[in-house]
Design an enzyme around this catalytic site. Structure first.
Site, PDB file in Angstrom:
ATOM      1  N   GLY B 459      33.473  27.958   0.725  1.00  0.00           N
ATOM      2  CA  GLY B 459      34.695  27.473   1.339  1.00  0.00           C
ATOM      3  C   GLY B 459      34.443  26.279   2.231  1.00  0.00           C
ATOM      4  N   GLU B 702      27.730  25.260  11.980  1.00  0.00           N
ATOM      5  CA  GLU B 702      27.653  26.241  13.067  1.00  0.00           C
ATOM      6  C   GLU B 702      27.973  25.697  14.455  1.00  0.00           C
ATOM      7  OE1 GLU B 702      24.129  29.149  11.882  1.00  0.00           O
ATOM      8  OE2 GLU B 702      23.867  27.129  11.081  1.00  0.00           O
TER       9      GLU B 702
END
Lengths: 290, 748
Positions: B459, B702
């Site tokens: 995704g 992240e």
């Protein structure tokens, strides 16, 4: 079995036949969640969505003589059919009920979820039920033998227990159209939000105060002592409205905090919910007298 | 037009809009068998026996399998392979898989589960760090309850605290257990045709999963094929094995039958690993004017313990361990600023590392940009368009806007707060762990470019990154590029989609492979044009003699010509940069990570001090992404990370009972933010140009989450004037903090 009656009479005949083994279903926003979790509440379902007119909301003068009026203090009332959706209720000019309706779930749930479903589920966190309690709403219940009127305040008996008989359905809900009211809800986020505590307040044409709380006891609850205190403490203003002193609002919050009986669980501490009941009541009252 | 830096619409967008895209749950076909798992009802228990006879005798039940039926190691684990696929002699958490029922349909499987009799001898579960470390605590794994110990020793921290520091701050921070809450639940199918076991299920590193599956099942690795379906989110939650081994086991035992399996949300929540809860005791000393993480700290002493409990296993989640630590190091920096009477931004600007300086573990960072990111975030805060102003005056102006930030609110019970955070994050696995991406490129019969990479698209958008880099490097239109990812039969291994590594690692491998293939085209075209290959250029799929542009050929023509002349026209790129191990005693390494990423966030919140509710008024996230290959994807990644970070800061928390039971197994009670809980997230893309990455790019997966929770916590602390040291800062927790404080200090 899944039944799709086209009249109330058919629906009630089916209910009489199957009793507790059948459940009415309309929006399905509670029942289908339960089914998905493998906890089917009933063997048979009677779908109300094909009966015409059950989703209507009408406004009318309360023509009954004052002694027979349900709810008693309202000169003008709304009658909402049992299948009226939250989306429809959210459009009404009844502040507390519209606010409660708009705070339920998200748009998809509000488009399907119905007011009678909210009431019969008797969830302690029922937003619609809490708002209607503060409006002193009345229910028109019916079985195959005929109708009866019951005040909502006598409907909730205990946790998930109601006064609805096995052969009965809620046909409609009546509530005052012109009372001033306010809605306050505390949850954990901005939408898709189950009440941590919610508070609904209203004041009748005659100046009587009503207050109800959700998630503050085994079922949506009326705060009777708080209501009495407020009714006594309120002062009529020049323009015919009601007002309360800051002190009276503080005292009402203190009484309400004593009156609520929230539980302590992983969703929230009882002391927090109790304190918030007071905070929400104050905010609601300030809105009403503003 | 260069393709790098263009927000090319996602290659997988159309299928997702029309519904054609097949996720793991879309592979069920009539005739498939359903597998369901029996899960432990105790958090800690010995298994004395399992009686499956009654379940097996049910009509429609094809098989009931336990650890006894497993022919391989029956083990999995991302780093230490010590988790049982099916429990053997004991269960270690409530949700540990004990047996599998395979049946003709889901209902039969579900009912048969209830007929399996497991004879447990339960033990009191260990659910907290303190219980795990207590004297005489039951060992959850044979080597004891301390799973890992790490230390860092740099300089003389104790001595510096004693002799050099004018100011010392101490605090204990506690973070919560967090779920990944991806929408696409674990689901997939498997089939064994007698030769090849094919499993379609979503992971994050198909080649490593293949190794684990083969070992656990005791089959040669080449007899296993893993195909990643379209995947709706991972966030580290698919790094550990979920359904794959059980699917494989059922398929191997029933050749020729399709096997299907899916989790409900409740099963997904109770079975899957989570983000670690940590407790961090921090002591930070400073000289009067002048911290780990992105700060210059000459003396460091760190001891880290990883501890086993009987709660759910913990593992990777977006910013593996880094998001928790950032709450602590940013919290302690804020406290230091308070004690020094310094502004939090100024303290950071003074102490953040600069290019050429080193991070805590002594690695020198050639291009350290946290200060640039903080400046850019401040400029956005001040609503200054940084690009049109002289940087000097822009910085001055934005700093003064920060100093004049508005604390006035509409009511006394509402208090505003501002939080700031800096991010420093090592990209890739680091620590000498082999970290490799590969890509293979070739032409198909229509002279379209085929790119093969093992990278998982979960995704995040790696397919577009691969396609844009390939098209740019080849000089071909993006429409001529077809990308195939994450199929162990077709694609070369490219490591995991984790550690913010795919753009940097696979991007580089793709670029290398395409550069080589382009040179092959140049060789053929050069020979045809009669010029040296160096004289050949390619633009938009046409090769030219750059000295005589009338000499030109399309890629298709060169490809056809090449084939006739015996050229193979394919290339492979392998990117395997080295890192160096940390010293065991000191934790130091000159090259712990291949590159570092930086960023800075600013949060502005309004706290209702009567209810404890927090609303986010503004959120600014600046990240040095090196180079934004697809800016819209970067924005999406940053906004998603910020949303998850806001969730971690104020609402998300997995709650365990004293018995180790996970209480909030659905989104009714595991609260994640909705659009109503989020402000317009203001993304500032800073392009610091990382010379070691493809086109200067590195990664952004992240860091956005890592920076968000500390900025939010800092903002709430600022609003209250009381440090928040436990996450999530739910309304109730904030209310309790206020109650405990009695009164909140007046604003100056």
């Amino acid at each position: 079995m899944f039944f799709q009656p086209h009249t109330i009479e058919e629906a009630l005949a089916l209910k009489r036949e199957h009793g507790a083994a059948a459940s009415f279903i309309a929006g399905g926003t509670d029942l289908i969640v339960m089914m998905n979790r493998g906890r089917c509440p009933a063997k048979n379902y009677i779908d109300l969505s094909h009966i015409p007119g059950l989703d209507e909301i009408k406004r009318a003068r309360n023509d009954n003589p004052p002694a027979d009026r349900m709810p008693p203090g309202a000169a003008e009332i709304y009658t909402a059919g049992c299948c009226a959706t939250f989306s429809r209720l959210a459009e009404l000019p009844v502040t507390c009920l519209a606010g409660a309706a708009l705070s339920v779930g998200g748009p998809q749930i509000r488009n399907r979820g119905t007011i009678a479903g909210n009431i019969v589920s008797a969830s302690p966190a029922g937003d619609g039920s809490t708002a209607l309690l503060s409006l002193d709403a009345a229910l028109e219940l019916r079985n195959a033998n005929g109708p009866r009127l019951l005040s909502l305040r006598d409907f909730f008996l205990d946790y998930r227990k109601t006064a609805l008989a096995d052969d009965e359905m809620i046909v409609s809900i009546r509530f005052p159209a012109a009372w001033k009211s306010a809605w306050q809800k505390l949850g954990k986020r901005g939408a898709m939000n189950i009440s941590m505590v919610c508070c609904s307040c209203a004041v009748s044409e005659s100046g009587r105060f009503y207050a109800a709380f959700g998630s503050a006891g085994p079922s949506p609850m009326k705060a009777r002592r708080t209501e009495e205190f407020l009714t006594g403490a309120a002062v009529r203003t020049g323009d015919g409205g009601m007002t309360l002193s800051g002190k009276a609002i503080d005292e009402a919050a203190r009484i309400a905090q004593e009156e609520v009986q929230p539980i302590d669980d992983f969703r929230g501490g009882a002391d927090y919910r109790r304190a918030m009941a007071g905070v929400l009541l104050k905010r609601a009252l300030r809105q009403i007298i503003a | 037009m260069p393709l790098i830096g263009q927000s090319i619409p996602r290659c997988d967008a159309e299928g997702k809009v029309t519904g054609d895209t097949k996720f793991g749950g879309d592979f069920y076909e009539p005739g498939m068998l359903f597998a369901r798992m029996l899960r432990s009802e105790h958090a800690s228990a010995d298994i004395l026996g399992i009686d499956t006879a009654e379940a097996e005798s049910q009509e429609g039940v094809v098989g009931v399998y336990t650890a006894r039926d497993m022919e391989g190691t029956n083990r999995h684990g991302l780093i230490i392979r010590d988790q049982t696929v099916l429990a053997e002699t004991r269960v270690r958490y409530m949700g540990d898989a004990v047996a599998i029922v395979l049946a003709e349909n889901e209902h039969i499987a579900e009912e048969a589960l209830k007929l399996i009799r497991v004879n447990y001898r339960p033990h009191k579960p260990i659910t907290t760090i303190d219980e795990a470390l207590a004297d005489g605590a039951r060992h959850i794994h044979p080597k004891g309850n301390v799973m890992v110990e790490k230390r860092i020793r740099k300089g003389d921290a104790k001595g510096a605290l004693r002799n050099e520091c004018d100011v010392v701050v101490q605090e204990t921070f506690n973070t919560q257990t967090v779920d990944h809450a991806f929408l696409d639940l674990e689901a997939g199918c498997a089939e064994y045709d007698g030769k090849l076991l094919t499993i379609r299920a979503s992971g994050q590193w198909v080649h490593e999963e293949r190794r684990l599956i083969a070992l656990a099942l005791g089959v040669p690795v080449e007899r296993v094929r893993i195909i990643q379906p379209a995947t709706g989110g991972a966030f580290g939650g698919r790094e550990d094995i979920s359904i794959q081994i059980c699917l494989g086991m059922c398929a191997l035992k029933n050749p020729g039958r399709g096997i299907y399996m899916h989790y409900s949300r409740a099963e997904s929540m109770s079975a899957r690993h989570k983000r670690h809860a940590i407790r961090c005791r921090y002591t930070l000393g400073a000289k009067s004017s002048h911290a780990t993480g992105p700060y210059r700290v000459p003396n460091v002493e760190v001891d880290v313990y990883g501890v086993h409990t009987n709660n759910n296993p913990t593992g990777a989640m977006r910013g593996f361990g880094a998001a928790q630590m950032a709450i602590a190091y940013e919290g302690i920096i804020d406290q230091l600023a308070g004690k020094l009477g310094m502004d939090r931004v100024e303290l950071r600007l003074k102490n953040l590392i600069r290019s050429g300086e080193c991070v805590t573990t002594r690695q020198v960072i050639p291009n350290a940009t946290p200060i640039d990111c903080l400046h850019a975030a401040l400029a956005r805060f001040a609503r200054i368009d940084h690009s049109v102003l002289n940087p000097e005056s822009g910085i001055r102006e934005s700093l003064s806007a920060w100093r004049l930030r508005n604390y006035e609110t509409q009511a006394a019970h509402l208090r505003r707060g501002y939080g700031v955070s800096a991010i420093c994050f090592g990209l890739g696995y680091g620590d000498n762990f082999p970290d490799t991406s590969r890509a293979r490129v070739c032409f198909n019969s229509q002279a379209g470019l085929e790119v093969y990479s093992g990278a998982v698209e979960c995704g995040q958008g790696v397919i577009n990154i691969i396609a844009q880099i390939a098209a740019e490097e080849m000089g071909m239109p993006i429409g001529c590029v077809r990308v195939t990812v994450a199929d162990t039969l077709l694609t070369p291994e490219s490591g995991s989609s984790s550690a913010t590594r795919q753009t940097y690692f696979t991007g580089t491998a793709v670029k290398m492979a395409c550069a080589e293939l382009r040179e092959q085209l140049f060789d053929i075209a050069g020979a045809y044009f009669g010029v040296h290959p160096f004289e050949v250029v390619i633009e938009d799929g046409i090769l030219y003699n750059k000295n005589d542009r009338s000499q030109k050929m399309s890629v298709g023509e060169v490809f056809a010509l090449g084939l006739r002349r015996g050229h193979k026209l394919e290339a492979t790129g392998i990117f395997k940069p080295p890192t160096q191990p940390e010293n065991h005693e000191t934790g130091l390494s000159q090259l712990a990570f291949i590159t570092y990423l930086f960023g800075a966030h600013i949060a502005q919140v309004l706290v209702d001090t009567e209810t404890g509710e927090v609303s986010v008024e503004r959120y600014i996230a600046c990240h040095d992404v090196g180079k934004a290959i697809n800016p819209q994807q970067i924005e999406g990644q940053i906004q998603g990370g910020v949303a998850q970070g806001i969730g971690m800061a104020v609402m998300e928390e997995v709650i365990f009972s004293d018995h180790g039971k996970l209480l909030n197994t659905g989104f009714t009670d595991y609260i994640i933010p909705t659009i109503r809980d989020l402000p317009q997230i203001e993304v500032v893309i800073y392009e610091g140009n990382d010379a070691s990455g493809p086109y200067g790019a590195h990664g952004v997966g992240e860091p956005p989450l890592i920076g968000t929770t500390p900025a939010m916590v800092g903002a709430i602390s600022d609003a209250l004037g009381i440090p928040i040291t436990r996450t999530p800062a739910t309304p109730e927790r904030i209310w309790r903090v206020i109650q405990q404080a009695g009164t909140l200090r007046q604003r100056p």
